[in-house]
Design a protein around this motif. Structure first.
Motif, PDB file in Angstrom:
ATOM      1  N   ASP A  57     -17.048  20.775 -26.642  1.00  0.00           N
ATOM      2  CA  ASP A  57     -15.752  20.226 -27.043  1.00  0.00           C
ATOM      3  C   ASP A  57     -14.577  20.989 -26.468  1.00  0.00           C
ATOM      4  O   ASP A  57     -13.593  20.418 -26.057  1.00  0.00           O
ATOM      5  N   ARG A  58     -14.692  22.315 -26.501  1.00  0.00           N
ATOM      6  CA  ARG A  58     -13.524  23.112 -26.151  1.00  0.00           C
ATOM      7  C   ARG A  58     -13.983  24.471 -25.672  1.00  0.00           C
ATOM      8  O   ARG A  58     -14.869  25.079 -26.259  1.00  0.00           O
ATOM      9  N   THR A  59     -13.387  24.943 -24.588  1.00  0.00           N
ATOM     10  CA  THR A  59     -13.634  26.316 -24.149  1.00  0.00           C
ATOM     11  C   THR A  59     -12.316  26.894 -23.659  1.00  0.00           C
ATOM     12  O   THR A  59     -11.596  26.267 -22.894  1.00  0.00           O
ATOM     13  N   ASP A  69     -12.402  31.091 -27.245  1.00  0.00           N
ATOM     14  CA  ASP A  69     -12.631  29.958 -28.133  1.00  0.00           C
ATOM     15  C   ASP A  69     -13.654  29.035 -27.477  1.00  0.00           C
ATOM     16  O   ASP A  69     -13.448  28.614 -26.341  1.00  0.00           O
ATOM     17  N   VAL A  70     -14.753  28.765 -28.153  1.00  0.00           N
ATOM     18  CA  VAL A  70     -15.739  27.824 -27.615  1.00  0.00           C
ATOM     19  C   VAL A  70     -16.268  26.973 -28.767  1.00  0.00           C
ATOM     20  O   VAL A  70     -16.665  27.500 -29.804  1.00  0.00           O
ATOM     21  N   ALA A  71     -16.191  25.654 -28.599  1.00  0.00           N
ATOM     22  CA  ALA A  71     -16.649  24.723 -29.636  1.00  0.00           C
ATOM     23  C   ALA A  71     -17.751  23.839 -29.052  1.00  0.00           C
ATOM     24  O   ALA A  71     -17.561  23.213 -28.009  1.00  0.00           O
ATOM     25  N   ILE A  72     -18.873  23.828 -29.743  1.00  0.00           N
ATOM     26  CA  ILE A  72     -20.038  23.079 -29.283  1.00  0.00           C
ATOM     27  C   ILE A  72     -20.435  22.103 -30.378  1.00  0.00           C
ATOM     28  O   ILE A  72     -20.623  22.499 -31.527  1.00  0.00           O
ATOM     29  N   ARG A  73     -20.557  20.827 -30.014  1.00  0.00           N
ATOM     30  CA  ARG A  73     -20.956  19.813 -30.991  1.00  0.00           C
ATOM     31  C   ARG A  73     -22.392  19.382 -30.708  1.00  0.00           C
ATOM     32  O   ARG A  73     -22.691  18.884 -29.626  1.00  0.00           O
ATOM     33  N   MET A  74     -23.278  19.615 -31.663  1.00  0.00           N
ATOM     34  CA  MET A  74     -24.682  19.224 -31.541  1.00  0.00           C
ATOM     35  C   MET A  74     -24.871  17.958 -32.353  1.00  0.00           C
ATOM     36  O   MET A  74     -25.011  18.007 -33.564  1.00  0.00           O
ATOM     37  N   THR A  75     -24.849  16.830 -31.652  1.00  0.00           N
ATOM     38  CA  THR A  75     -24.830  15.539 -32.335  1.00  0.00           C
ATOM     39  C   THR A  75     -26.183  15.172 -32.917  1.00  0.00           C
ATOM     40  O   THR A  75     -26.300  14.799 -34.067  1.00  0.00           O
ATOM     41  N   PRO A 186     -28.725  32.522  -8.073  1.00  0.00           N
ATOM     42  CA  PRO A 186     -28.073  33.404  -7.102  1.00  0.00           C
ATOM     43  C   PRO A 186     -27.105  32.671  -6.187  1.00  0.00           C
ATOM     44  O   PRO A 186     -26.305  33.289  -5.519  1.00  0.00           O
ATOM     45  N   THR A 187     -27.168  31.338  -6.148  1.00  0.00           N
ATOM     46  CA  THR A 187     -26.321  30.588  -5.220  1.00  0.00           C
ATOM     47  C   THR A 187     -24.963  30.228  -5.807  1.00  0.00           C
ATOM     48  O   THR A 187     -24.118  29.698  -5.111  1.00  0.00           O
ATOM     49  N   ILE A 188     -24.744  30.508  -7.085  1.00  0.00           N
ATOM     50  CA  ILE A 188     -23.486  30.100  -7.717  1.00  0.00           C
ATOM     51  C   ILE A 188     -22.713  31.321  -8.185  1.00  0.00           C
ATOM     52  O   ILE A 188     -23.249  32.175  -8.872  1.00  0.00           O
ATOM     53  N   THR A 189     -21.458  31.390  -7.799  1.00  0.00           N
ATOM     54  CA  THR A 189     -20.571  32.418  -8.334  1.00  0.00           C
ATOM     55  C   THR A 189     -19.810  31.763  -9.475  1.00  0.00           C
ATOM     56  O   THR A 189     -19.271  30.669  -9.282  1.00  0.00           O
ATOM     57  N   PRO A 190     -19.760  32.365 -10.663  1.00  0.00           N
ATOM     58  CA  PRO A 190     -19.053  31.687 -11.759  1.00  0.00           C
ATOM     59  C   PRO A 190     -17.611  31.374 -11.371  1.00  0.00           C
ATOM     60  O   PRO A 190     -16.878  32.245 -10.929  1.00  0.00           O
ATOM     61  N   ALA A 191     -17.248  30.122 -11.486  1.00  0.00           N
ATOM     62  CA  ALA A 191     -15.867  29.714 -11.289  1.00  0.00           C
ATOM     63  C   ALA A 191     -15.261  29.525 -12.667  1.00  0.00           C
ATOM     64  O   ALA A 191     -15.916  29.018 -13.563  1.00  0.00           O
ATOM     65  N   VAL A 192     -14.022  29.949 -12.854  1.00  0.00           N
ATOM     66  CA  VAL A 192     -13.436  29.976 -14.197  1.00  0.00           C
ATOM     67  C   VAL A 192     -13.371  28.587 -14.822  1.00  0.00           C
ATOM     68  O   VAL A 192     -13.471  28.440 -16.013  1.00  0.00           O
ATOM     69  N   GLN A 193     -13.278  27.536 -14.001  1.00  0.00           N
ATOM     70  CA  GLN A 193     -13.194  26.203 -14.611  1.00  0.00           C
ATOM     71  C   GLN A 193     -14.557  25.690 -15.074  1.00  0.00           C
ATOM     72  O   GLN A 193     -14.641  24.727 -15.795  1.00  0.00           O
ATOM     73  N   ASP A 194     -15.633  26.312 -14.650  1.00  0.00           N
ATOM     74  CA  ASP A 194     -16.967  25.897 -15.096  1.00  0.00           C
ATOM     75  C   ASP A 194     -17.286  26.569 -16.413  1.00  0.00           C
ATOM     76  O   ASP A 194     -17.074  27.760 -16.571  1.00  0.00           O
ATOM     77  N   ASP A 195     -17.802  25.821 -17.356  1.00  0.00           N
ATOM     78  CA  ASP A 195     -18.079  26.375 -18.675  1.00  0.00           C
ATOM     79  C   ASP A 195     -19.537  26.761 -18.848  1.00  0.00           C
ATOM     80  O   ASP A 195     -19.900  27.382 -19.815  1.00  0.00           O
ATOM     81  N   GLY A 196     -20.369  26.391 -17.911  1.00  0.00           N
ATOM     82  CA  GLY A 196     -21.769  26.754 -17.994  1.00  0.00           C
ATOM     83  C   GLY A 196     -22.533  26.039 -16.905  1.00  0.00           C
ATOM     84  O   GLY A 196     -21.972  25.274 -16.148  1.00  0.00           O
ATOM     85  N   MET A 197     -23.811  26.326 -16.817  1.00  0.00           N
ATOM     86  CA  MET A 197     -24.610  25.665 -15.807  1.00  0.00           C
ATOM     87  C   MET A 197     -26.015  25.468 -16.325  1.00  0.00           C
ATOM     88  O   MET A 197     -26.470  26.160 -17.217  1.00  0.00           O
ATOM     89  N   LEU A 198     -26.694  24.490 -15.726  1.00  0.00           N
ATOM     90  CA  LEU A 198     -28.073  24.253 -16.060  1.00  0.00           C
ATOM     91  C   LEU A 198     -28.923  25.325 -15.400  1.00  0.00           C
ATOM     92  O   LEU A 198     -28.721  25.637 -14.240  1.00  0.00           O
ATOM     93  N   CYS A 199     -29.821  25.893 -16.166  1.00  0.00           N
ATOM     94  CA  CYS A 199     -30.550  27.065 -15.694  1.00  0.00           C
ATOM     95  C   CYS A 199     -31.895  26.680 -15.112  1.00  0.00           C
ATOM     96  O   CYS A 199     -32.607  25.849 -15.679  1.00  0.00           O
ATOM     97  N   GLY A 200     -32.245  27.297 -13.999  1.00  0.00           N
ATOM     98  CA  GLY A 200     -33.546  27.075 -13.391  1.00  0.00           C
ATOM     99  C   GLY A 200     -34.459  28.261 -13.574  1.00  0.00           C
ATOM    100  O   GLY A 200     -34.039  29.307 -14.047  1.00  0.00           O
ATOM    101  N   GLN A 201     -35.710  28.113 -13.167  1.00  0.00           N
ATOM    102  CA  GLN A 201     -36.682  29.207 -13.279  1.00  0.00           C
ATOM    103  C   GLN A 201     -36.513  30.171 -12.134  1.00  0.00           C
ATOM    104  O   GLN A 201     -36.330  29.766 -11.026  1.00  0.00           O
TER     105      GLN A 201
END
Length: 201
Positions: A57-59, A69-75, A186-201
């Motif tokens: 919802d909000r980061t 501030d981080v808001a997560i809605r688990m529907t 290793p291929t992604i540098t955190p960009a401030v506008q990204d709030d998270g990423m899908l994680c791989g093995q």
């Protein structure tokens, strides 16, 4: 970590791949035989079981590696939430029936129609109904069960959980391992506008 069907819910649904970013105001849904784990920029880990729907919802960032501030809605569905590097007061987790305040924590959360279950695995949490009836979870195994029936919402506390996320962990290798955001891909540098990423093995 991704298994089978995990999609972004927009006007059209778009498949999400390992390493993709997850953005604020985006809804993510796992399919019936699917599971996923997201690593947020502050290294919060969110695991989703099959048939789960989650909305960020909000980061609001403090800096590149923590949130103010981080808001997560688990529907709906089953989740495991492991806090990252942000101040514990920054996190607000909601289900349709409950608001969960985090005190540095691993939580298993089940959101179903008319029922939410919050199981403390580690740390502490405060769980409140929308009418502000609250219980404190302080010991591993402490569980809040929130039920809505006939227009009334009730909350009870027990130390014998009727459910945990453990079966989902066992069914999907890597679903419940905890990653730091920087090490997630290793291929992604955190960009401030990204709030998270899908994680791989």
């Amino acid at each position: 970590m991704i298994q089978n069907e995990v999609v972004r819910v927009t006007a059209t649904t778009t498949p999400i791949n390992v390493g993709d970013s997850m953005l604020r105001d985006e809804t993510v849904r796992t399919g019936a035989g699917s599971a996923a784990r997201f690593v947020m920029a502050d290294s919060t880990n969110l695991s989703l079981g099959p048939g789960a729907t989650l909305k960020l919802d909000r980061t609001v960032f403090n800096d590149e590696h923590s949130y103010r501030d981080v808001a997560i809605r688990m529907t709906t569905g089953a989740f495991r939430f492991v806090t990252g590097h942000s101040e514990k007061t920054a996190y607000k987790i909601t289900t349709p029936l409950a608001t969960i305040g985090v005190r540095g924590t691993t939580l298993d959360i089940l959101s179903q129609r008319g029922r939410s279950v919050v199981v403390l695995q580690d740390g502490a949490a405060s769980v409140c109904t929308t009418s502000l009836q609250c219980v404190q979870l302080t010991q591993p195994g402490d569980t809040a069960v929130i039920v809505s029936a006939g227009g009334r919402v009730s909350i009870t506390k027990t130390n014998t959980p009727p459910w945990t996320f453990a079966a989902n962990c066992a069914a999907s290798a890597g679903l419940c391992s905890v990653n730091q955001y920087a090490g997630a891909s290793p291929t992604i540098t955190p960009a401030v506008q990204d709030d998270g990423m899908l994680c791989g093995q």
